[in-house]
Design a protein around this motif. Sequence first.
Motif, mmCIF file in Angstrom:
data_model
loop_
_atom_site.group_PDB
_atom_site.id
_atom_site.type_symbol
_atom_site.label_atom_id
_atom_site.label_comp_id
_atom_site.label_asym_id
_atom_site.label_seq_id
_atom_site.Cartn_x
_atom_site.Cartn_y
_atom_site.Cartn_z
ATOM 1 N N PRO A 149 0.827 -1.197 0.000
ATOM 2 C CA PRO A 149 0.000 0.000 0.000
ATOM 3 C C PRO A 149 0.864 1.250 0.000
ATOM 4 O O PRO A 149 1.947 1.273 0.566
ATOM 5 N N VAL A 150 0.382 2.301 -0.654
ATOM 6 C CA VAL A 150 1.127 3.558 -0.704
ATOM 7 C C VAL A 150 0.284 4.652 -0.082
ATOM 8 O O VAL A 150 -0.901 4.478 0.178
ATOM 9 N N GLY A 151 0.893 5.810 0.145
ATOM 10 C CA GLY A 151 0.284 6.824 0.986
ATOM 11 C C GLY A 151 -0.793 7.678 0.361
ATOM 12 O O GLY A 151 -1.968 7.519 0.652
ATOM 13 N N THR A 152 -0.438 8.612 -0.518
ATOM 14 C CA THR A 152 -1.383 9.614 -0.977
ATOM 15 C C THR A 152 -2.324 9.061 -2.033
ATOM 16 O O THR A 152 -2.093 7.996 -2.614
ATOM 17 N N MET A 153 -3.404 9.819 -2.289
ATOM 18 C CA MET A 153 -4.357 9.425 -3.319
ATOM 19 C C MET A 153 -3.679 9.303 -4.678
ATOM 20 O O MET A 153 -3.932 8.367 -5.444
ATOM 21 N N ALA A 154 -2.788 10.260 -4.987
ATOM 22 C CA ALA A 154 -2.081 10.222 -6.266
ATOM 23 C C ALA A 154 -1.201 8.983 -6.362
ATOM 24 O O ALA A 154 -1.122 8.344 -7.410
ATOM 25 N N GLN A 155 -0.552 8.654 -5.256
ATOM 26 C CA GLN A 155 0.295 7.461 -5.258
ATOM 27 C C GLN A 155 -0.537 6.202 -5.433
ATOM 28 O O GLN A 155 -0.144 5.270 -6.149
ATOM 29 N N ARG A 156 -1.691 6.163 -4.753
ATOM 30 C CA ARG A 156 -2.550 4.982 -4.876
ATOM 31 C C ARG A 156 -3.075 4.833 -6.298
ATOM 32 O O ARG A 156 -3.155 3.728 -6.835
ATOM 33 N N LYS A 157 -3.431 5.959 -6.903
ATOM 34 C CA LYS A 157 -3.918 5.912 -8.286
ATOM 35 C C LYS A 157 -2.817 5.444 -9.227
ATOM 36 O O LYS A 157 -3.052 4.610 -10.111
ATOM 37 N N ARG A 158 -1.622 5.968 -9.016
ATOM 38 C CA ARG A 158 -0.505 5.562 -9.868
ATOM 39 C C ARG A 158 -0.214 4.069 -9.705
ATOM 40 O O ARG A 158 0.036 3.356 -10.681
#
Length: 207
Positions: free
Chosen positions: A5-14
């Motif tokens: 899992p990754v942190g920010t919304m942008a990271q999750r989308k990427r």
Amino acid sequence: MTSRPVGTMAQRKRQLVADELTQAALNLLARQGFDAVTVDEIAAAAGVSKRTFFRYFSSKEDVVVQFLAEMGTGMRDELAGRPAQDPPSAALRHTVWRTVDACAGHEDQTLSVVRLILGTPALLARFLERQAQWRDALAAEMAHRVGMDPAAELYPQLAAGMALTAFHAVLQRWSDSGGAEDPATLTDRAFAVIAPALDAVVANAAS
């Protein structure tokens, strides 16, 4: 294999897009063969543009290399986490088995991808490059475990190399059998062959 899992919304989308591209690519490559699949087909299968594909990967090879990187992630940590009293063969066998088990646990896709990698010269070359990186990391940890200077002693590199040769042999036999052979049994058989050499050097040094 699941992504971390990754942190920010942008990271999750990427990460989601990268995962979808990886899944689409591996499915197509395993089903049709490496040379038969184009980047355009991978992008279409993932529902993105070709330009988007190249934001994440520079080539078809890079998709598989990422898969290989995930196969090797944590190998050194597994070795570092073994009890100090474990003989080298036991510690390395556990390290190899954890990676093999991660592959076998996703058999439907992973078996096809492993067969693709081992049967495609360009991908096999990249696989061997990755193994060389894993060997250096394992050798450094093995040197720490047995109290040897990796710059002066051959044992850490040789021990790591033997473990990864066993890993490769197990994957090859599992792949050749179409998944019929049990990876745990194959790992045990491989380490039964190399354990005496792995443990004898350390035992002699301690005596």
